[in-house]
Design an enzyme around this catalytic site. Structure first.
Site, PDB file in Angstrom:
ATOM      1  N   GLU A   1       0.687  -1.270  -0.089  1.00  0.00           N
ATOM      2  CA  GLU A   1      -0.275  -0.154  -0.119  1.00  0.00           C
ATOM      3  C   GLU A   1       0.861   1.280   0.040  1.00  0.00           C
ATOM      4  OE1 GLU A   1      -3.086   0.297   2.983  1.00  0.00           O
ATOM      5  OE2 GLU A   1      -3.852   2.105   2.344  1.00  0.00           O
TER       6      GLU A   1
ATOM      7  N   HIS B   1      -4.859   0.314 -10.222  1.00  0.00           N
ATOM      8  CA  HIS B   1      -5.035  -0.655  -9.166  1.00  0.00           C
ATOM      9  C   HIS B   1      -5.101  -2.054  -9.649  1.00  0.00           C
ATOM     10  CE1 HIS B   1      -5.375   0.663  -5.274  1.00  0.00           C
ATOM     11  NE2 HIS B   1      -5.561   1.944  -5.719  1.00  0.00           N
TER      12      HIS B   1
HETATM   13 CU1  CUO Z   1      -7.769   3.339  -2.651  1.00  0.00          CU
HETATM   14 CU2  CUO Z   1      -5.064   3.480  -4.352  1.00  0.00          CU
HETATM   15  O1  CUO Z   1      -5.995   2.808  -2.470  1.00  0.00           O
HETATM   16  O2  CUO Z   1      -6.960   4.752  -3.909  1.00  0.00           O
END
Ligand code: CUO
Length: 667
Positions: free
Chosen positions: A322, A377
């Site tokens: 993350e 993502h």
């Molecule tokens: Cu929610 Cu990249 O983790 O925007």
């Protein structure tokens, strides 16, 4: 009553000891602020009051983390308000809003606090910027505010159909969707006191909440004749997808920059934000993480080897990718996901020569609007899947629930002539802009926006229990497209990644034959429209009443209006998957969930453990066992698949009256 937006009534020199107003439009309330000795908050003024704020910027993130820590450390409510009032008046409004919201969500004494949707405080993040000039005009017109006509935001305002990606703009730009993502990151901050960062299975939930976003996005793309999104694996390739957000900022000194098509990422060197980061660093972190996944071992900060285990591995990877402040080794594995957001967000001005701000990819409140969000993502998501692919597939014993067989299932949409059809359409609703404008209009000013919706529906599931005694089951409902982009039936290895969770709930299986009935409004994934947009509801119960308690805002949850993908006019073929597992094995022993315990699937439970012992995404988080090529060959007796269609009608249903916010609650 908790002050949600703090507005100092008197001038800033008086500082504390003045009166604070909690503003809900006309229902302003005055709250006294005590004179207290404030802790040193000067660090927060390092972020300019007129700057945009980004959680991905290390400096902003650290300042926010410190401010959250101070807010959480205030001994009592009065001191907290006093401190917050000071911060509201002196620091960047986005920084304040973020830190104050996180504190409200995590302090014991503000458990029942109302947190207004960000669209109310900062409507400029959510609607076409041209609306505000019209709003100003409306405010200056001498008419009864009750007679004002809502300003209609066209459904297509950010691009034209020449841009293929625009076909799914209605979904990316959905206000409720973006509010959900903003709220998710409030509940799961990546910097701050360890107890609020290091929540139960937080790294795994980072994976799952975003994996489901990608699965749902790809599903939506299929509905619109688009291919699955391509992961952004090669950081040196031009990014085909451009995005021009058309968002003005009422607070900061600059509007949101655009990103033209085919832009190339560059090394960042921006003194203003203290950012120096090379593409090569991203590549190094990416390769190190893949190496850890393939070897099954992480090297910790102290140089120890840490195995990526079957159940904990995904959680550790989440912290690493993350990356949160609890990453096992940030110097070595870096800050891949967060820095990727920033390198993309600054692609139009990597060295600040044009003095441009970061683009929306840098703001969790709005970055789901941009097609590049999904490319990034998808890349992040695939790293987790790469790890999952190294695990042993579930055996029949791990999947089965002996003695329990699903005999049949049916879905009925309200008002539909045939069973097993979902129905989708466009719906309009109004949002009041008046509380977030940079001028004070008399009375509300509504903007009318259009969003996808579906008819409410219910499931009927027939179950046979041939085992002796009473059983408790956990019903898991998913859905996926049946065919791929070419119209060919999907293989299990691909279809599992497109499975979107619709609901999960425990049931008692006390008789031989049990009929389970469940409404779409009960989904464990979603929150109702009224909750996403709490303050849109003019019929909101009176403050302080028990009714209002039930109405309390707990804003993390997939927006109900997007529970079902759009489908197609001809009726898109989909497969509904139902599974019942043994609840006595899956249940987590903890007190019953409170007000915010509904939309747990993507958001978890406030202050509690994730309410399912199975890995998130089970049973689709791993490859199928030997011989499983398609969904039917995956099934054990406690599973069932029903072919269904999603039929879209290109009709817009209006809100039903001027200045009346009505809700066609979708399920
Ligand atoms: Cu929610 Cu990249 O983790 O925007």
């Amino acid at each position: 009553m908790f002050p949600v937006c703090l507005f100092l009534q008197t001038d800033r020199q008086k500082q504390l000891g003045t009166t604070v107003i909690s503003r809900f439009g006309e229902k302003a309330e005055r709250i006294s602020v005590r004179n207290i000795n404030l802790p040193d908050l000067s660090f927060a003024s390092r972020i300019n009051k007129r700057a945009q704020f980004s959680l991905f910027l290390p400096e902003h993130r650290q300042i926010a983390g410190k401010l959250i820590q101070i807010f959480l450390g205030m001994r009592n409510l009065e001191d907290f308000w006093s401190c917050a009032a000071y911060a509201r008046n002196h620091f960047n409004p986005f920084l304040f809003n973020y830190a104050y919201s996180v504190a409200l969500l995590h302090r014991e004494d503000t458990r029942e606090a109302h947190l207004p949707p960000l669209s109310e405080s900062f409507p400029d993040k959510y609607v076409d910027g041209s609306v505000f000039a019209e709003a100003r005009e409306e405010a200056n017109t001498v008419i009864d505010p009750q007679q004002r006509v809502p300003i209609v935001i066209p459904k297509d305002y950010s691009a034209s159909d020449l841009e293929e990606e625009h076909k799914v703009a209605y979904w990316r730009e959905d206000i409720g969707l973006n509010l959900h993502h903003w709220h998710w990151h409030l509940v799961y901050p990546f910097e701050g006191p360890t107890e609020i960062v290091n929540k139960d299975r937080r790294g795994e939930l980072f994976f799952y909440a975003h994996q489901q976003i990608i699965a749902r996005y790809n599903f939506e793309r299929f509905c619109n004749g688009l291919q699955r999104v391509k992961r952004l694996l090669n950081f040196r390739e031009p990014i085909v997808e451009g995005y021009f957000p058309k968002l003005d900022s009422l607070v900061s000194s600059r509007n949101w920059p655009a990103r033209p098509s085919n832009i190339q990422l560059s090394d960042l060197n921006r003194e203003t934000e203290g950012m120096k980061i090379d593409i090569q660093s991203l590549e190094r972190w990416r390769d190190r993480i893949y190496e850890a996944i393939h070897s099954g071992v992480i090297i910790t900060l102290g140089g120890q080897r840490m195995n990526l285990t079957e159940f904990e591995g995904v959680n550790t990877l989440g912290a690493l990718i993350e990356a949160t402040s609890t990453s096992p080794n940030r110097p070595f594995y870096g800050d891949l996901h967060n820095m990727g957001h920033l390198v993309i967000a600054f692609a139009h001005d990597p060295d600040n020569r044009h003095l441009e701000n970061f683009a929306i990819m840098g703001d969790t409140a709005i970055n789901m609007r941009d097609p590049v969000f999904y490319r990034w993502h998808s890349f992040v998501d695939d790293m987790f899947h790469e790890h999952k692919r190294t695990l042993q597939p579930y055996t029949v014993q791990q999947l089965d629930f002996p003695g329990i067989q699903i005999k049949g299932a049916e879905v009925n949409s309200d008002g539909a002539r045939r069973p097993n059809e979902f129905h989708t359409y466009w719906q309009q609703n109004d949002m009041d802009l008046s509380r977030g404008l940079d001028f004070s209009p008399r009375g509300p000013i509504f903007a009318r926006f259009t969003h996808l919706n579906h008819r409410p529906f219910s499931y009927r599931i027939q179950v046979e229990n041939t085992a002796a005694g009473q059983r408790e089951g956990y019903v898991r409902i998913f859905m996926a497209p049946k065919n791929d982009e070419r119209g060919v039936p999907l293989q299990f290895r691909d279809q599992r990644l497109l499975m979107i969770e619709l609901d999960k709930f425990p049931v008692k299986l006390n008789q031989r034959n049990v009929l389970i009935q469940r409404r779409s409004s009960e989904s464990s994934v979603t929150i109702p429209f009224e909750r996403t947009f709490r303050n849109l509801d003019q019929n909101r119960p009176q403050a302080g009443t028990a009714e209002e308690e039930r109405f309390n805002f707990c804003g993390c949850g997939w927006p109900q209006n997007l529970l079902i993908p759009k489908g197609t006019a001809q009726g898109m073929e989909v497969q509904l998957f139902i599974m019942i597992t043994d609840y006595t094995k899956d249940k987590v022993d903890q007190p019953p969930a409170g007000q915010c315990g509904k939309a747990t699937a993507y958001c978890g439970l406030r202050g509690q453990r994730y309410p399912d012992k199975k890995p998130m995404g089970f049973p689709f988080d791993r490859l199928g066992r030997q011989g499983v090529n398609n969904l039917p060959s995956f099934l054990t007796k406690n599973m069932f698949v029903k072919d269904m269609t999603i039929r879209f009608v290109d009709r817009v249903e209006g809100p039903g009256g001027r200045n009346v916010t009505t809700f066609q609650a979708s399920g």
